[in-house]
Scaffold this motif. Structure first.
Motif, PDB file in Angstrom:
ATOM      1  N   HIS A 379       0.811  -1.217   0.000  1.00  0.00           N
ATOM      2  CA  HIS A 379       0.000   0.000   0.000  1.00  0.00           C
ATOM      3  C   HIS A 379       0.849   1.273   0.000  1.00  0.00           C
ATOM      4  O   HIS A 379       0.342   2.352   0.305  1.00  0.00           O
ATOM      5  CB  HIS A 379      -0.963   0.026   1.205  1.00  0.00           C
ATOM      6  N   MET A 380       2.144   1.157  -0.344  1.00  0.00           N
ATOM      7  CA  MET A 380       3.046   2.301  -0.336  1.00  0.00           C
ATOM      8  C   MET A 380       3.857   2.333  -1.637  1.00  0.00           C
ATOM      9  O   MET A 380       4.199   1.283  -2.199  1.00  0.00           O
ATOM     10  CB  MET A 380       4.029   2.204   0.835  1.00  0.00           C
ATOM     11  N   ALA A 392       2.384   2.308  -5.127  1.00  0.00           N
ATOM     12  CA  ALA A 392       1.429   1.996  -4.065  1.00  0.00           C
ATOM     13  C   ALA A 392       0.481   0.906  -4.561  1.00  0.00           C
ATOM     14  O   ALA A 392      -0.260   1.105  -5.520  1.00  0.00           O
ATOM     15  CB  ALA A 392       0.656   3.245  -3.659  1.00  0.00           C
ATOM     16  N   THR A 432      -4.462  -0.532   3.904  1.00  0.00           N
ATOM     17  CA  THR A 432      -3.504   0.230   4.702  1.00  0.00           C
ATOM     18  C   THR A 432      -2.553  -0.711   5.416  1.00  0.00           C
ATOM     19  O   THR A 432      -2.931  -1.795   5.867  1.00  0.00           O
ATOM     20  CB  THR A 432      -4.240   1.109   5.737  1.00  0.00           C
ATOM     21  N   GLN A 473       2.780   7.810   5.925  1.00  0.00           N
ATOM     22  CA  GLN A 473       1.544   7.062   5.758  1.00  0.00           C
ATOM     23  C   GLN A 473       0.487   7.898   5.049  1.00  0.00           C
ATOM     24  O   GLN A 473      -0.293   7.375   4.235  1.00  0.00           O
ATOM     25  CB  GLN A 473       1.030   6.595   7.129  1.00  0.00           C
ATOM     26  N   ARG A 476       1.275   7.738   1.477  1.00  0.00           N
ATOM     27  CA  ARG A 476       1.564   6.376   0.998  1.00  0.00           C
ATOM     28  C   ARG A 476       2.927   6.352   0.304  1.00  0.00           C
ATOM     29  O   ARG A 476       3.075   5.835  -0.808  1.00  0.00           O
ATOM     30  CB  ARG A 476       0.478   5.878   0.034  1.00  0.00           C
ATOM     31  N   HIS A 495       3.577   0.501  10.644  1.00  0.00           N
ATOM     32  CA  HIS A 495       3.023  -0.008   9.389  1.00  0.00           C
ATOM     33  C   HIS A 495       2.363  -1.368   9.596  1.00  0.00           C
ATOM     34  O   HIS A 495       1.270  -1.624   9.065  1.00  0.00           O
ATOM     35  CB  HIS A 495       4.137  -0.106   8.347  1.00  0.00           C
TER      36      HIS A 495
END
Length: 868
Positions: A379-380, A392, A432, A473, A476, A495
């Protein structure tokens, strides 16, 4: 496909290849040994020493296998139903294996149950090799005509750049798959043969790898395929089709395995590729061919600034004995303590350079924190200087998994969703946090909470406060090698915690995990953000929505949708592409407790960094504890995705909650759980000893008694190998057992230094860094002079690695062959990175450094108290 020779130089090469093939072949008489496989000096043939299949189907460790000059070059000699079978294609089931010593042969009865097809494979020793035969009592089922054939697969990495001859026609085995393909009548694609003939010679120019296969009269032509055209993990395949309407002997090959006369495997100097602390025991192992009776002295040479090698120590080596298929001798140079750069010389062999230094372990873990964990962040978007590791990913997480469904990666959904969501309905909020679990991309909850806990313990016990990475966060976004003024390890703990909390926020309990829905997505290679379109699936935008049928089990089909089936309809953050991952959501008390343990631990690290998340983490963990203690346990279990043993997961939660709150109810729970976990004490040492500071003297005495028994048992286990560590023999290699055993010894040494000395901790590190069977390459990518630089990460298709990742290690193939392929990344059981092992290694490396540096455990306890 044959290579056209168009110039003088190519003509010379052709002549050389042909002359190699026509030279008298060298081979020795193969004979059945006491381990029930065929052996000669320089050649072994294993015949179904390991049954076909496994946890993830075709592991390429079964059938008829060839070990040539110490290297396993061929596997899966068996009847298969495709020219180049993929991992999930059907395998025959072994019914019976019969070793016929008088006839110098091994007979194996096999069957394809679903196809109502049985056959027998006979392997018999011949003067110049082995005969491989297939027998049928009944003709092939009509639907298998033109499909069933005798296959033997050859490892591409051992043949890159080498030639082949098929009835004298020449070719070079391709470095990259480029062979011809065809579409069958059913629309499926399959490779066409690179070559065919009555005799095939692989690597005729190389006596170390030359193998000749000849088809007997009445056997179909040999065909040579490149399986990598269908899947990057495919092998070169030699194949003869079985005839229709025939019984008896329907295929026969004569396989000649070239061996060099009097071949003896060169000694392998096995040592830590990283090096040693001056105060450490320094012991290298010399791995020897049993035919090698020479024992020259070993020498320790120091490398000087002008490149000279100056002897600092020499001694005789001392025979240890025999382990698996090799003899071992030891070379102890512990008396040398002067810092510097050294090599070991034994006969004609010389090791890679290594250090003796006071700070030998000080930075050995940093690649794992700086590179490996950032690269695994789901998710990043993850950037490193000019490189973007991935975008992401999985921003469309996740659809509710369908009920009564069995997945291909050890997940399953029971008869109910146990959530408020309908099957295939989007569950918001799961996009997330979390790390890619391994070389694949799933969020396996059990791995997530284990990793969070291990990182928290490393942060607490060793005061890790390194800042080399930016993590946002909100955006992302992660950037490697860019400090942001914040603790990297705490940001990683955050994370992981976000992924665990997301499950409780979305459905109210921990779930087994989130994973690719379709088999064609599962082996995805490369950028994780391209696995889905990152837009939430909306069936109203999908013209094929009415045709989406999941059934009760996955379809073994790795073909991605063709252009006609691709859906590009989009509206805002939704699309009609049915590519979102699925969330498997059955409730499990073991998972709930495990997640609570991870969140309770995380709350300690997050205080003072993200107080809101810390409070939510602890509150959620306490709510889980209260709920589970007020209800009968849910014992749902499937594969390895629903948590460990209930009592052990409950113990983890009790210990972490005790450490986080100091409440006596958790101490009472630990005390009550001790009788339930004591029989499995070795696997619960960290938890039971972490609780000890807040327990009474009776508890300490009980743990002491268990520790004494465990230490005695462990010494016996460790003494069975020359490496002083436990080496497992399962389908997944044993580095995890080595690391966790060393960590357990660290905890025992902290509590009872008279029972366990520090060398039991260093032994695990030495093993990881190269003192291990088969080779002396470090299992930690990028750590040590020679390390694993071809590994099973998400970049494995590039034959590359992720710095700081730790591979599973040496797989002992039955009955006695230790293997870790350093040139082939696709063996998951040997080379697949997993986050739990990386986190455990990070802890162990810091433990070794703390012991050798004389640091006090929990050196930053004052800061911890301030945060509390």
């Amino acid at each position: 496909m044959h290579i056209q020779l168009t110039n003088r130089r190519a003509s010379a090469l052709l002549a050389a290849l042909i002359s190699c093939a026509t030279l008298p072949a060298t081979a020795q008489q193969l004979a059945l040994n006491d381990s029930d496989y065929f052996a000669a000096r320089g050649a072994n043939v294993l015949v179904f020493s390991n049954p076909p299949g496994g946890t993830f189907n075709d592991a390429k460790t079964s059938g008829v296998e060839i070990i040539q000059h110490g290297v396993r070059v061929a596997t899966n000699g068996d009847v298969r139903l495709q020219p180049t079978p993929e991992q999930w294609d059907p395998l025959g089931e072994m019914v019976k294996r019969n070793v016929q010593r008088e006839g110098r042969r091994i007979d194996v009865t096999m069957r394809y149950r679903d196809e109502n097809f049985s056959y027998r494979i006979e392997s018999a020793a011949r003067k110049d090799g082995i005969a491989l035969r297939v027998y049928l009592d009944k003709p092939l089922p009509e639907k298998l005509a033109g499909r069933a054939g005798l296959n033997l697969e050859f490892l591409p990495a051992e043949y890159f750049g080498r030639g082949y001859l098929a009835d004298g026609n020449s070719g070079l085995l391709p470095r990259y798959p480029a062979g011809p393909m065809r579409l069958r009548a059913d629309g499926e694609s399959e490779p066409q043969a690179l070559a065919r003939g009555r005799q095939l010679v692989l690597a005729p120019e190389d006596p170390q790898r030359r193998i000749r296969i000849a088809a007997a009269d009445g056997t179909a032509d040999l065909q040579l395929f490149d399986g990598r055209n269908k899947a990057q993990n495919g092998w070169y395949v030699v194949r003869s089709l079985l005839p229709a309407h025939a019984t008896g002997k329907v295929a026969e090959w004569f396989i000649h395995i070239n061996t060099e006369p009097g071949w003896t495997r060169a000694p392998v100097i096995e040592h830590s590729q990283l090096g040693y602390h001056p105060a450490q025991q320094k012991r290298a192992l010399i791995e020897l061919d049993p035919h090698d009776s020479t024992r020259p002295q070993a020498r320790l040479l120091q490398v000087t600034a002008d490149g000279k090698l100056e002897e600092r120590f020499h001694s005789d080596v001392h025979d240890w004995g025999h382990y698996l298929r090799y003899d071992y001798a030891t070379f102890d140079f512990s008396s040398i303590t002067a810092p510097g750069l050294y090599v070991i010389e034994y006969g004609e062999q010389r090791s890679a350079p290594f250090r003796i230094a006071d700070d030998i372990y000080a930075d050995s873990w940093q690649l794992t924190l700086d590179l490996y964990f950032p690269v695994q962040m789901d998710h990043m978007r993850v950037r490193e200087a000019y490189r973007v590791w991935h975008g992401a990913s999985h921003l469309d997480d996740a659809l509710q998994a369908p009920v009564n469904y069995e997945h291909f990666d050890l997940y399953a959904q029971g008869p109910q969703t146990e959530t408020r969501f309908k099957p295939l309905q989007h569950i918001p909020g799961l996009d997330t946090g979390g790390w890619y679990d391994a070389g694949d991309y799933d969020i396996r909850t059990q791995s997530q909470y284990a990793t969070v806990r291990q990182l928290v313990h490393a942060w607490e016990d060793f005061g890790i406060d390194r800042d080399n990475t930016t993590v946002s966060q909100a955006k992302r976004y992660t950037q490697i090698h860019l400090p942001d003024g914040k603790s990297d390890i705490v940001q990683q703990i955050e994370h992981g915690s976000l992924a665990l909390l997301a499950q409780f926020r979305a459905v109210g309990h921990a779930i087994p995990g989130i994973v690719a829905a379709h088999l064609y997505q599962y082996p995805h290679l490369g950028d994780g953000s391209t696995k889905t379109d990152n837009l939430v699936y909306d069936p109203q935008l999908d013209p094929f929505a009415g045709e989406r049928k999941t059934g009760s089990m996955f379809a073994a089909d790795t073909d991605a949708p063709r252009p006609a089936q691709r859906v590009l309809n989009e509206r805002g953050r939704n699309s009609g592409a049915f590519d979102d991952r699925w969330a498997f959501t059955n409730r499990s008390s073991a998972l709930n407790y495990g997640s609570a343990a991870g969140l309770a631990a995380a709350s300690r690290a997050l205080r003072g960094y993200n107080d809101k998340l810390a409070a939510e983490s602890l509150h959620t963990a306490q709510q889980v504890w209260d709920y589970e203690n007020a209800h009968s346990p849910v014992l749902y279990h499937y594969g390895n995705t629903t948590g460990g043993r209930l009592e052990e997961e409950r113990l983890k939660a009790a210990v972490e909650l005790l450490k986080s709150t100091g409440e006596r109810r958790y101490a009472d729970a630990v005390r009550a759980l001790l009788p339930q976990v004591r029989e499995n004490f070795a696997f619960n040492i960290p938890e039971l000893l972490q609780a000890m500071p807040q327990m009474d003297d009776t508890y300490r005495k009980q743990i002491r008694a268990l520790a004494e028994k465990q230490v005695a048992q462990q010494r016996t286990i460790d003494s069975e190998t020359p490496f002083d560590v436990p080496i497992t023999r399962f389908g997944w290699a044993g580095n995890s057992a080595v690391v966790h055993n060393a960590i357990a010894n660290y905890y025992l040494h902290r509590a009872f230094p008279d029972l366990v000395d520090t060398e039991r901790v260093y032994a695990g590190l030495n093993y990881l860094f190269g003192t291990r069977p088969g080779s002396s390459t470090s299992f930690v990518s990028g750590v040590g002079a020679h390390s694993q630089t071809v590994a099973y990460g998400n970049n494995r298709a590039d034959f590359s690695f992720i710095p700081g990742g730790v591979v599973p290690g040496v797989l002992v193939l039955p009955p006695d062959f230790p293997e870790n392929k350093e040139n082939w990344p696709f063996f998951w059981g040997q080379n697949e990175y997993v986050i739990t092992l990386a986190a455990a290694y990070l802890y162990l490396a810091n433990a070794g450094n703390a012991l050798l540096a004389g640091e006090q455990v929990s050196a930053h306890s004052d800061r911890l108290e301030r945060r509390r």
